[in-house]
Scaffold this active site. Sequence first.
Site, PDB file in Angstrom:
ATOM      1  N   VAL A  77     -24.758 102.650  38.899  1.00 34.44           N
ATOM      2  CA  VAL A  77     -24.164 102.078  39.889  1.00 34.44           C
ATOM      3  C   VAL A  77     -25.437 101.399  40.769  1.00 34.44           C
ATOM      4  O   VAL A  77     -25.406 100.091  40.778  1.00 34.44           O
ATOM      5  CB  VAL A  77     -23.727 102.887  41.212  1.00 34.44           C
ATOM      6  N   HIS A  78     -26.336 102.097  40.840  1.00 37.15           N
ATOM      7  CA  HIS A  78     -27.894 101.468  41.134  1.00 37.15           C
ATOM      8  C   HIS A  78     -28.153 100.323  40.317  1.00 37.15           C
ATOM      9  O   HIS A  78     -28.658  99.315  40.892  1.00 37.15           O
ATOM     10  CB  HIS A  78     -29.039 102.725  41.396  1.00 37.15           C
ATOM     11  N   GLY A  79     -28.165 100.384  39.008  1.00 35.42           N
ATOM     12  CA  GLY A  79     -28.547  99.612  38.298  1.00 35.42           C
ATOM     13  C   GLY A  79     -27.700  98.186  38.637  1.00 35.42           C
ATOM     14  O   GLY A  79     -28.428  96.914  38.497  1.00 35.42           O
ATOM     15  N   HIS A  82     -28.779  96.472  41.923  1.00 35.80           N
ATOM     16  CA  HIS A  82     -30.086  96.099  41.733  1.00 35.80           C
ATOM     17  C   HIS A  82     -30.025  94.515  40.940  1.00 35.80           C
ATOM     18  O   HIS A  82     -30.511  93.469  41.422  1.00 35.80           O
ATOM     19  CB  HIS A  82     -30.733  96.927  40.829  1.00 35.80           C
TER      20      HIS A  82
END
Length: 113
Positions: A77-79, A82
């Site tokens: 999810v962070h990727g 980002h």
Amino acid sequence: MGQFNQEEVIMNLVVNGGDGRGKALKAIDAAKDNQMDLADQLLKESNEALLKAHQFQTQLIQENMGEAGEKPDLLMVHGQDHLMTAMLAYDIAVKMVEMYRIFYSKNNQEVPI
């Protein structure tokens, strides 16, 4: 792109997304200082990094299709987050560099202090 495990794919998504975002923002600073050649180079490098990140994103999505019901992990999810914010930064940077280019060409002004 080669063989990467899922964690490596996600890390490449994060790293290349961050690199693309950072170069886009530096391009705006370069344009503000009337360094248009540098701004253009940074935008090119930003776009290249974002293309790499997008390839990793595509690989990640393709590898995880059909796994309905699985929750995406926090790193994935962070990727994704980002990359999307990096792509937005790039789009804004392109517009702002063009804005500064027009400003300096029409006003024939010196670089601001």
